[in-house]
Design a protein around this motif. Structure first.
Motif: not given
Length: 145
Positions: A24-35
């Motif tokens: 599950l992607v959170t707002e905090k993780m979004l830059p890493m997940a998007d990368y």
């Protein structure tokens, strides 16, 4: 169910091992997940950053320990489509942050606290519906931060 379009190392590995994890992607993780979602796995330098990666408890799959929810998935069937592939899966295990089981707060309060990200039409959205950017945008500065 997971659908993956195009040629991707992730898809190659899923087809070879018939197991994978979904985090599950959170707002905090979004830059890493998007990368991670937009950088080719075939690029040797993709993982040139520190990430807290653990292992599943039931299946031999990597999990992002920062994620509050991780699914360990076993492929039951794959369906090849024009330009993509659908994987129908069995959930073999779910790892989750114990704060999500806190009965002293409502489900809505728990979701708001972890701030999950959703996506549709190539746009990321916050739990409250705020536009968080188009696919490929949040991860642009990830390695520079």
């Amino acid at each position: 169910m997971v659908c993956i379009g195009g040629e991707k190392l992730t898809k190659d590995r899923i087809k070879a091992g018939h197991v994978f994890s979904a985090n599950l992607v959170t707002e905090k993780m979004l830059p890493m997940a998007d990368y991670l979602g937009n950088k080719s796995g075939y690029d040797a330098d993709k993982m040139n950053f520190q990430a807290d990666i653990g292992k599943g408890e039931v299946l031999n799959v990597p999990v992002l320990t920062e994620s509050p929810v991780n699914f360990e998935l076993e492929v039951a069937q794959n369906i090849v489509l024009d330009g993509g592939e659908v994987f129908l899966c069995r959930i073999k295990n779910v790892l989750y942050d114990e704060a999500l089981a806190d009965d002293n707060s409502s489900v809505a309060e728990r979701l708001k606290r972890i701030a999950p990200v959703s996506t549709t039409c190539e746009t990321y959205l916050s739990y409250s519906g705020e536009n968080l950017g188009a696919w490929g945008e949040p991860g642009k500065g990830f390695l520079r931060s």
